[in-house]
Write a protein that holds these residues in place. Structure first.
Motif, short mmCIF file in Angstrom:
data_model
loop_
_atom_site.label_atom_id
_atom_site.label_comp_id
_atom_site.label_asym_id
_atom_site.label_seq_id
_atom_site.Cartn_x
_atom_site.Cartn_y
_atom_site.Cartn_z
N ALA A 1 0.82 -1.21 0.00
CA ALA A 1 0.00 0.00 0.00
C ALA A 1 0.85 1.26 0.00
N ALA A 2 2.07 1.14 0.55
CA ALA A 2 2.99 2.28 0.56
C ALA A 2 3.69 2.46 -0.78
N GLY A 3 3.41 1.55 -1.73
CA GLY A 3 3.97 1.70 -3.06
C GLY A 3 5.22 0.90 -3.34
N LEU A 4 5.63 0.02 -2.43
CA LEU A 4 6.85 -0.75 -2.63
C LEU A 4 6.58 -1.97 -3.51
N LEU B 1 -8.15 -12.63 1.44
CA LEU B 1 -9.05 -11.49 1.26
C LEU B 1 -10.03 -11.72 0.10
N ASP B 2 -9.86 -12.82 -0.59
CA ASP B 2 -10.76 -13.19 -1.68
C ASP B 2 -10.84 -12.08 -2.73
N VAL B 3 -9.65 -11.64 -3.16
CA VAL B 3 -9.56 -10.62 -4.21
C VAL B 3 -8.70 -11.20 -5.34
N PRO B 4 -8.81 -10.65 -6.56
CA PRO B 4 -8.11 -11.26 -7.70
C PRO B 4 -6.60 -11.06 -7.75
N ASP B 5 -6.10 -9.94 -7.17
CA ASP B 5 -4.66 -9.69 -7.27
C ASP B 5 -4.23 -8.71 -6.18
N ARG B 6 -2.92 -8.42 -6.18
CA ARG B 6 -2.36 -7.55 -5.13
C ARG B 6 -2.92 -6.13 -5.21
N ARG B 7 -3.17 -5.64 -6.41
CA ARG B 7 -3.73 -4.29 -6.53
C ARG B 7 -5.10 -4.22 -5.85
N SER B 8 -5.88 -5.26 -6.01
CA SER B 8 -7.20 -5.30 -5.39
C SER B 8 -7.08 -5.37 -3.87
N ALA B 9 -6.07 -6.07 -3.38
CA ALA B 9 -5.85 -6.15 -1.93
C ALA B 9 -5.51 -4.77 -1.37
N VAL B 10 -4.68 -4.03 -2.10
CA VAL B 10 -4.31 -2.68 -1.67
C VAL B 10 -5.53 -1.77 -1.72
N ARG B 11 -6.32 -1.88 -2.77
CA ARG B 11 -7.53 -1.04 -2.85
C ARG B 11 -8.48 -1.35 -1.70
N LEU B 12 -8.58 -2.61 -1.32
CA LEU B 12 -9.44 -2.97 -0.19
C LEU B 12 -8.94 -2.33 1.09
N LEU B 13 -7.64 -2.39 1.32
CA LEU B 13 -7.07 -1.78 2.53
C LEU B 13 -7.35 -0.28 2.55
N ARG B 14 -7.17 0.37 1.41
CA ARG B 14 -7.38 1.82 1.35
C ARG B 14 -8.84 2.19 1.44
#
Length: 215
Positions: free
Chosen positions: A169-172, A199-212
């Motif tokens: 999420a910090a962009g690393l 988290l039952d999401v399709p990819d890492r970008r979706s995981a970050v969006r969920l956190l945000r």
């Protein structure tokens, strides 16, 4: 009977920097028990020599953050003070979460250093004043975000998985996270896959969006 002097470990990849720190620590006030130029050397010295304080450079070869975590794991009573040439909020937060009790810029006055170390030994937390409030706000917000994301997870995330998610999420990227945590790229990818699955999401970008999205 001569009182026991505080035992100090210096961990920095730059030999001149270690020499400057050693010279700043008067031998009648401190005992510098060893100098380390890598994470593995710092951890080995901690186990063998049991320093009271380990001064660790953020850019120590092998990863300063990994050094903090591994030193704390090797000996809980060793207090870790992180030195950074480029202090920033994210780095500060991760160092404290890893177990550091202090965080200083490398431009700190060497004349002030003995008092700083004595303060740490006495129980003080050493943080740049302008970052202290940011740290408290971030910790409160992180706990709240974790609680809300956990409600949607199919299984609890491990502490390392949370670390990886927050760094994403910090962009690393994968390599940067691996360096920051002192683990391999393969291990980072394994943690990311586990986070995505839980988290039952399709990819890492979706995981970050969920956190945000739960801010």
């Amino acid at each position: 009977m001569t009182p026991r002097l505080p035992r100090i470990l210096l961990a920095d990849g730059d030999a001149p920097t270690r020499t400057g720190l050693r010279l700043a620590l008067a031998p009648d006030r401190f005992e510098v028990v060893d100098e380390a130029d890598s994470v593995s050397a710092a951890v080995a010295a901690t186990r063998e020599l049991r320093p009271d304080v380990a001064m660790v450079a953020h850019d120590l070869p092998g990863g300063g953050l990994a050094a903090v975590r591994m030193i704390v794991q090797a000996r809980r009573r060793t207090l870790v003070l992180v030195l950074s040439s480029r202090p920033d909020d994210g780095e500060l937060l991760n160092a404290v979460l890893a177990g550091a009790v202090g965080y200083l810029g490398k431009d700190v006055s060497l004349a002030r250093l003995p008092a700083v170390i004595e303060g740490v030994i006495a129980g003080e937390v050493v943080l740049p004043r302008h970052l202290s409030r940011r740290l408290l706000d971030e910790l409160r917000g992180r706990d709240a975000r974790r609680a809300r994301v956990s409600e949607r997870a199919s299984a609890p995330l491990s502490e390392r998985e949370w670390e990886v998610l927050h760094l994403l999420a910090a962009g690393l990227g994968t390599g940067e996270i691996a360096h920051r945590l002192g683990i391999s790229d393969v291990t980072v990818r394994r943690h990311v896959s586990s986070v995505v699955r839980k988290l039952d999401v399709p990819d890492r970008r979706s995981a970050v969006r969920l956190l945000r999205s739960v801010d």
